[in-house]
Design an enzyme around this catalytic site. Structure first.
Site, PDB file in Angstrom:
ATOM      1  N   TYR A   1       0.850  -1.191   0.000  1.00  0.00           N
ATOM      2  CA  TYR A   1       0.000   0.000   0.000  1.00  0.00           C
ATOM      3  C   TYR A   1       0.883   1.237   0.000  1.00  0.00           C
ATOM      4  O   TYR A   1       1.855   1.317   0.749  1.00  0.00           O
ATOM      5  CB  TYR A   1      -0.899   0.013   1.241  1.00  0.00           C
ATOM      6  CG  TYR A   1      -1.775   1.238   1.367  1.00  0.00           C
ATOM      7  CD1 TYR A   1      -2.842   1.448   0.489  1.00  0.00           C
ATOM      8  CD2 TYR A   1      -1.539   2.195   2.359  1.00  0.00           C
ATOM      9  CE1 TYR A   1      -3.651   2.578   0.603  1.00  0.00           C
ATOM     10  CE2 TYR A   1      -2.346   3.329   2.481  1.00  0.00           C
ATOM     11  CZ  TYR A   1      -3.404   3.513   1.596  1.00  0.00           C
ATOM     12  OH  TYR A   1      -4.205   4.631   1.706  1.00  0.00           O
TER      13      TYR A   1
ATOM     14  N   ASP B   1       9.323   2.497  -0.153  1.00  0.00           N
ATOM     15  CA  ASP B   1       8.276   3.173   0.603  1.00  0.00           C
ATOM     16  C   ASP B   1       8.432   2.766   2.066  1.00  0.00           C
ATOM     17  O   ASP B   1       8.048   1.674   2.470  1.00  0.00           O
ATOM     18  CB  ASP B   1       6.890   2.800   0.073  1.00  0.00           C
ATOM     19  CG  ASP B   1       5.778   3.538   0.828  1.00  0.00           C
ATOM     20  OD1 ASP B   1       6.103   4.252   1.800  1.00  0.00           O
ATOM     21  OD2 ASP B   1       4.611   3.392   0.444  1.00  0.00           O
TER      22      ASP B   1
ATOM     23  N   LYS C   1       4.393   8.743   8.986  1.00  0.00           N
ATOM     24  CA  LYS C   1       4.159   8.148  10.302  1.00  0.00           C
ATOM     25  C   LYS C   1       5.180   8.604  11.371  1.00  0.00           C
ATOM     26  O   LYS C   1       5.068   9.717  11.845  1.00  0.00           O
ATOM     27  CB  LYS C   1       4.041   6.634  10.149  1.00  0.00           C
ATOM     28  CG  LYS C   1       2.823   6.335   9.225  1.00  0.00           C
ATOM     29  CD  LYS C   1       2.364   4.936   9.126  1.00  0.00           C
ATOM     30  CE  LYS C   1       1.048   4.897   8.356  1.00  0.00           C
ATOM     31  NZ  LYS C   1       1.037   4.186   7.107  1.00  0.00           N
TER      32      LYS C   1
HETATM   33  C1  LIG Z   1       0.423   4.657   5.728  1.00  0.00           C
HETATM   34  C2  LIG Z   1       1.175   4.392   4.494  1.00  0.00           C
HETATM   35  C3  LIG Z   1       1.081   5.220   3.361  1.00  0.00           C
HETATM   36  C4  LIG Z   1       0.100   6.348   3.275  1.00  0.00           C
HETATM   37  O1  LIG Z   1       0.354   7.344   4.200  1.00  0.00           O
HETATM   38  P1  LIG Z   1      -0.824   8.384   4.562  1.00  0.00           P
HETATM   39  O2  LIG Z   1      -0.166   9.336   5.481  1.00  0.00           O
HETATM   40  O3  LIG Z   1      -1.922   7.568   5.183  1.00  0.00           O
HETATM   41  O4  LIG Z   1      -1.265   9.010   3.284  1.00  0.00           O
HETATM   42  C5  LIG Z   1       1.915   4.968   2.291  1.00  0.00           C
HETATM   43  N1  LIG Z   1       2.769   3.938   2.307  1.00  0.00           N
HETATM   44  C6  LIG Z   1       2.882   3.104   3.359  1.00  0.00           C
HETATM   45  C7  LIG Z   1       3.869   2.000   3.329  1.00  0.00           C
HETATM   46  C8  LIG Z   1       2.068   3.287   4.472  1.00  0.00           C
HETATM   47  O5  LIG Z   1       2.159   2.434   5.494  1.00  0.00           O
END
Ligand SMILES: *Cc1c(COP(=O)(O)O)cnc(C)c1O
Length: 431
Positions: free
Chosen positions: A144, A238, A266
């Site tokens: 994701y 990511d 995060k």
């Molecule tokens: C949470 C997450 C996102 C998206 O981040 P948001 O701040 O919710 O837009 C993208 N990539 C990874 C791996 C994530 O865990």
């Protein structure tokens, strides 16, 4: 457990907010039951609108590695607030947090701050396309990267195909530039490269945390680097979830691979909306205003968010033994629960990376998104509900990672394991 206020408040929320939530997984759709309306929190626990207390293994979906209301983070935020909420002009704080991230990741010369992980990945991809002059991207089923159009794409039929939109509202024309490969399967990646011939980048969660916790195999991640080099494509890690979570250097501590671009979110915001993407000068200098690649944000690098993130990263760096300590707690938790599960005839697959953990009700190891389809989600739903009733708040889905945080200790974890024993014994009786 009294839930009267939770139920009334959630019903009221549903009348004005779609599904009552501002991000879908909060709605408990896959586990059932009434979501808790959170009123307050401290250290490792949450308190709902009826005054019930829960041990929190979600931690705002990752950011709160120091727990709720860490005194250093709160005082940094208060100091920042005293100087105004934001200016739309550069601040010294932005340089300081950029330096902290760059000094941790030696493959990064420059970073740009944004407000969400979605923005970070979307912008990194734009940059990769501009740098390579190519249009297609490769992503992995079950990874994701936020909710931008070209990333809401899942595998079509067959594993190495152009993807199809995974959400109504995403035009096929957008998804046709996204190829979807199988996680931990290099062959599927190479066929994507061959089919396309125009791949700008591969974007991957090196430690996948959004189909449950499924780390990339070492050969797989190494192989991605080689394939990207072979086909002149960029490799994007990511690390929005794993950065500063799986270890101080995120995935870089687990793989001897340098990505071209890295995305963060995060933890780097310490609980406030802050994210970033970074890479070497050659690539980053293409960004506007130095170069022509447009990317902007009214609230990007907001000083309050920067203060929370900076205080969080500084505190972690002052005592990096936090990762070993949290990993021990996560191992204690998952191995303890797996043992209790086994005592009552249930099979739990568990996984830990630093302060991240995952568990699946499955008798087989999970390596990719196809494997996750064989997980017993009904059993998870019952387990989740029963643990919640006993004051333990796991993510409301089999396919989310869990987190431990600094204020937790062995006593907290033992308490959770004991509760899991009671829950497994009940579940065994119900069968
Ligand atoms: C949470 C997450 C996102 C998206 O981040 P948001 O701040 O919710 O837009 C993208 N990539 C990874 C791996 C994530 O865990």
């Amino acid at each position: 457990m009294n839930l009267l206020n939770n139920i009334n408040d959630f019903n009221e929320a549903k009348s004005v907010i779609p599904g009552g939530v501002n991000s879908p997984v909060r709605a408990f759709k896959s586990v059932g039951g009434n979501p808790r309306m959170i009123h307050d929190a401290n250290e490792y626990y949450l308190i709902d609108e009826d005054g019930n207390k829960y041990i929190d293994f979600i931690q705002s979906w990752g950011p709160l590695i120091l727990g709720h209301k860490d005194s250093d983070v709160i005082s940094a935020v208060k100091d920042a607030i005293n100087r105004g909420l934001g200016y739309g002009a550069p601040t010294v704080g932005e340089t300081k947090i950029a330096k902290e991230i760059i000094s941790t990741y030696n493959c990064i010369d420059k970073i740009r701050l944004v407000s969400s992980g979605t923005e970070a990945t979307m912008s990194a991809i734009r940059l990769a396309r501009a740098y390579t002059g190519k249009d297609d991207i490769i992503k992995f089923d079950g990874n994701y990267h936020g909710h931008s159009d070209s990333l809401l794409v899942s595998a079509g039929s067959g594993c190495a195909t152009f993807g199809s939109p995974s959400s109504p509202g995403v035009p096929n024309d957008f998804s046709k530039h996204t190829l979807v490969a199988r996680y931990n399967d290099l062959e599927s990646v190479e066929s994507c490269f061959k089919i396309s011939g125009d791949v700008a980048c591969v974007i991957v969660e090196p430690i996948a945390g959004n189909m449950g916790l499924v780390p990339g195999d070492v050969e797989f991640i190494n192989g991605l680097r080689s394939l990207c080099d072979k086909y002149n494509a960029l490799l994007i890690f990511d690390e929005v979830m794993s950065g500063f979570r799986a270890s101080l250097k995120g995935a870089l501590s687990y793989y001897n691979v340098n990505p071209d671009l890295v995305t963060f979110g995060k933890v780097i915001g310490g609980g406030l909306p802050l994210a970033a993407f970074g890479g070497v000068d050659d690539i980053m200098n293409l960004l506007s205003p130095l170069g022509g690649v447009y990317q902007a944000g009214t609230l990007s690098g907001n000083p309050i968010a920067v203060a929370a993130g900076y205080a969080t990263i500084r505190k972690i760096k002052q005592d990096t033994s936090i990762y070993d300590r949290l990993e021990k707690l996560a191992l204690l938790l998952t191995q303890g629960m797996a043992q209790k599960a086994q005592d009552f005839g249930f099979k739990l697959q568990v996984c830990v990376r630093g302060s991240m953990f995952g568990f699946f009700f499955s008798d087989r190891e999970i390596k990719n998104f196809d494997d996750t389809k064989k997980v017993d989600t009904e059993l998870f739903a019952k387990f989740h509900q029963k643990m919640l009733e006993r004051g333990v708040y796991f993510a409301p889905s089999s396919f989310e990672s869990g987190f431990v945080c600094a204020p937790m200790n062995e006593r907290v974890i033992s308490d959770v394991i004991e509760k899991s024993e009671i829950v497994f014994s009940e579940l065994a009786n119900e069968q």
